[in-house]
Design a protein around this motif. Structure first.
Motif, PDB file in Angstrom:
ATOM      1  N   LYS A   6       1.407  20.172  -4.170  1.00 53.21           N
ATOM      2  CA  LYS A   6       1.184  20.302  -2.822  1.00 53.21           C
ATOM      3  C   LYS A   6       0.205  19.273  -2.578  1.00 53.21           C
ATOM      4  CE  LYS A   6       0.671  23.395   0.846  1.00 53.21           C
ATOM      5  NZ  LYS A   6       0.505  24.816   1.320  1.00 53.21           N
ATOM      6  N   ASP A   7      -1.110  19.394  -3.371  1.00 52.03           N
ATOM      7  CA  ASP A   7      -2.219  18.390  -2.839  1.00 52.03           C
ATOM      8  C   ASP A   7      -1.677  16.872  -3.130  1.00 52.03           C
ATOM      9  OD1 ASP A   7      -3.811  20.739  -2.287  1.00 52.03           O
ATOM     10  OD2 ASP A   7      -4.617  20.439  -4.296  1.00 52.03           O
ATOM     11  N   ILE A   8      -1.085  16.853  -4.328  1.00 53.69           N
ATOM     12  CA  ILE A   8      -0.647  15.357  -4.363  1.00 53.69           C
ATOM     13  C   ILE A   8       0.248  14.925  -3.197  1.00 53.69           C
ATOM     14  CG2 ILE A   8       0.822  13.830  -5.962  1.00 53.69           C
ATOM     15  CD1 ILE A   8      -0.118  15.503  -8.018  1.00 53.69           C
ATOM     16  N   LYS A  58      -0.491  11.908  -0.442  1.00 58.31           N
ATOM     17  CA  LYS A  58       0.312  10.843  -0.380  1.00 58.31           C
ATOM     18  C   LYS A  58       0.772  10.679   1.073  1.00 58.31           C
ATOM     19  CE  LYS A  58       4.548  11.206  -0.864  1.00 58.31           C
ATOM     20  NZ  LYS A  58       5.960  11.603  -1.360  1.00 58.31           N
ATOM     21  N   ASN A  59       1.003  11.688   1.825  1.00 59.59           N
ATOM     22  CA  ASN A  59       1.408  11.763   3.251  1.00 59.59           C
ATOM     23  C   ASN A  59       0.285  11.265   4.148  1.00 59.59           C
ATOM     24  OD1 ASN A  59       3.972  12.601   2.596  1.00 59.59           O
ATOM     25  ND2 ASN A  59       3.506  14.953   2.885  1.00 59.59           N
ATOM     26  N   LYS A  65       0.902  -1.202  -0.096  1.00 58.17           N
ATOM     27  CA  LYS A  65      -0.200   0.020   0.080  1.00 58.17           C
ATOM     28  C   LYS A  65       0.854   1.239   0.007  1.00 58.17           C
ATOM     29  CE  LYS A  65      -4.149  -1.824   2.254  1.00 58.17           C
ATOM     30  NZ  LYS A  65      -5.067  -1.858   3.447  1.00 58.17           N
ATOM     31  N   SER A  66       1.974   1.280   0.927  1.00 60.09           N
ATOM     32  CA  SER A  66       2.821   2.399   0.756  1.00 60.09           C
ATOM     33  C   SER A  66       3.436   2.606  -0.386  1.00 60.09           C
ATOM     34  CB  SER A  66       3.960   2.224   2.215  1.00 60.09           C
ATOM     35  OG  SER A  66       4.792   3.480   2.049  1.00 60.09           O
ATOM     36  N   GLY A  67       3.977   1.421  -1.128  1.00 59.52           N
ATOM     37  CA  GLY A  67       4.721   1.715  -2.367  1.00 59.52           C
ATOM     38  C   GLY A  67       3.601   1.965  -3.460  1.00 59.52           C
ATOM     39  N   TRP A  68       2.337   1.608  -3.255  1.00 61.17           N
ATOM     40  CA  TRP A  68       1.363   2.039  -4.478  1.00 61.17           C
ATOM     41  C   TRP A  68       1.142   3.618  -4.136  1.00 61.17           C
ATOM     42  CZ3 TRP A  68      -0.876   1.343  -8.848  1.00 61.17           C
ATOM     43  CH2 TRP A  68      -1.941   1.807  -9.192  1.00 61.17           C
ATOM     44  N   ASP A  89      -2.219   9.288   3.145  1.00 63.40           N
ATOM     45  CA  ASP A  89      -2.245   7.872   2.866  1.00 63.40           C
ATOM     46  C   ASP A  89      -1.375   6.987   3.614  1.00 63.40           C
ATOM     47  OD1 ASP A  89      -4.570   8.438   1.203  1.00 63.40           O
ATOM     48  OD2 ASP A  89      -3.412   8.313  -0.541  1.00 63.40           O
ATOM     49  N   LYS A  90      -0.224   7.467   3.796  1.00 60.47           N
ATOM     50  CA  LYS A  90       1.001   6.750   4.261  1.00 60.47           C
ATOM     51  C   LYS A  90       0.722   6.787   5.673  1.00 60.47           C
ATOM     52  CE  LYS A  90       4.712   6.418   0.920  1.00 60.47           C
ATOM     53  NZ  LYS A  90       6.180   6.979   0.750  1.00 60.47           N
ATOM     54  N   ALA A  91       0.197   7.676   6.252  1.00 58.54           N
ATOM     55  CA  ALA A  91       0.207   7.806   7.861  1.00 58.54           C
ATOM     56  C   ALA A  91      -1.097   6.999   8.138  1.00 58.54           C
ATOM     57  CB  ALA A  91      -0.287   9.239   8.126  1.00 58.54           C
ATOM     58  N   GLN A  92      -2.221   6.865   7.212  1.00 57.49           N
ATOM     59  CA  GLN A  92      -3.206   5.823   7.518  1.00 57.49           C
ATOM     60  C   GLN A  92      -2.840   4.611   7.354  1.00 57.49           C
ATOM     61  OE1 GLN A  92      -6.343   6.665   8.707  1.00 57.49           O
ATOM     62  NE2 GLN A  92      -6.746   4.310   8.866  1.00 57.49           N
ATOM     63  N   ILE A  93      -2.095   4.282   6.435  1.00 63.44           N
ATOM     64  CA  ILE A  93      -1.442   2.918   6.166  1.00 63.44           C
ATOM     65  C   ILE A  93      -0.441   2.291   7.201  1.00 63.44           C
ATOM     66  CG2 ILE A  93       0.415   1.701   4.929  1.00 63.44           C
ATOM     67  CD1 ILE A  93      -0.643   3.162   2.539  1.00 63.44           C
ATOM     68  N   GLU A  94       0.235   3.428   8.069  1.00 63.95           N
ATOM     69  CA  GLU A  94       0.811   3.081   9.285  1.00 63.95           C
ATOM     70  C   GLU A  94       0.266   2.903  10.400  1.00 63.95           C
ATOM     71  OE1 GLU A  94       4.299   2.462  11.633  1.00 63.95           O
ATOM     72  OE2 GLU A  94       4.169   2.259   9.476  1.00 63.95           O
TER      73      GLU A  94
END
Length: 267
Positions: free
Chosen positions: A198-200, A204-205, A144-147, A207-212
């Protein structure tokens, strides 16, 4: 006379031993066993063990022989016979009690080893399952983080290409229209691209925070379940050991009570 009766009884016992094939066979087996013990070097331990068991019978035998002597001196042959018979039953029961305790101890040790293997296998399987689950959680989180990173890179690439094409289009328009401020238009396009980038990155950040967060929660839940399962296996193992020990205590306690009852008959 009393002395002659005692001598006759002893002689009769010796004659019975000599003339009995069963007792002779037992004697041969005992002799072979003694030779084996001597040659194997285990005789010392056996002698010590027998000495300890004989010491347990010493007091009983001393009292019994004194009782037999007193009964014979008093001319009470029946009483002397009862004492002899009771003493023989005590000696026999003591031997049986010792052998049964040895067997029960061996059985208890075997049961403990079997339970340790069985519940150890359960614990090992639980640990393996736990490791596989954790590996799966980590793999999913990494994918998920890679995606998320790939998706952000792709959007940045598309935005960069769109930025370049938009500037080129402004420059082409400026060739045919002198009123177009190319610098202003290109700066405006860059500002829009910066805002999009910036929005992208923020997405991304996030999404990664949620993944973590999901990864940590999944690992914590799995760790807690793993510890609970191991504790359950440990409890089941201890219950099985306690049950086996209770059975051992009950069996050995029954023999002890029977032996005590025999001793009380002539005490």
């Amino acid at each position: 006379s009393t002395v002659w009766a005692l001598i006759s009884a002893i002689g009769g016992a010796i004659a019975a031993v000599i003339t009995s094939p069963l007792l002779l066979a037992i004697g041969v087996v005992a002799g072979l066993a003694g030779a084996f013990l001597y040659l194997s070097g285990a005789a010392g331990a056996v002698v010590d063990w027998l000495g300890a068991k004989l010491c347990e019978l010493k007091d009983t035998a001393t009292e019994a022989f004194q009782g037999i002597a007193n009964a014979l001196l008093a001319g009470d042959i029946e009483l002397a016979g009862r004492i002899v018979w009771t003493m023989l039953k005590i000696a026999w029961q003591t031997g049986i009690h010792t052998l049964e305790n040895l067997w029960l101890s061996f059985k208890l040790g075997f049961v403990k080893a079997a339970y340790a293997m069985y519940f150890g296998a359960q614990a090992a399987f639980e640990t393996l399952t736990h490791w596989l689950t954790i590996a799966w959680v980590e793999t999913i989180a990494a994918l998920k983080s890679g995606w998320a990173s790939f998706s952000a890179w792709y959007q940045h690439t598309v935005e960069g290409l769109a930025n370049w094409l938009a500037k080129r289009w402004v420059e082409v328009q400026a060739i045919f229209d002198d009123t177009i401020d190319v610098t202003f238009q290109e700066n405006y396009i860059d500002q829009q691209s910066d805002h999009t980038d910036k929005d992208i990155d923020e997405k991304k950040n996030a999404d990664k925070a949620q993944i973590e967060k999901d990864r940590t929660a999944s690992r914590s839940a799995e760790d807690a379940e793993h510890e609970q399962n191991l504790a359950s296996v440990g409890d089941d193992y201890q219950k099985a050991i306690d049950k086996a020990k209770a059975a051992y205590d009950a069996a050995s306690g029954g023999d002890t009570a029977e032996l005590a009852a025999l001793k009380s008959q002539y005490a």
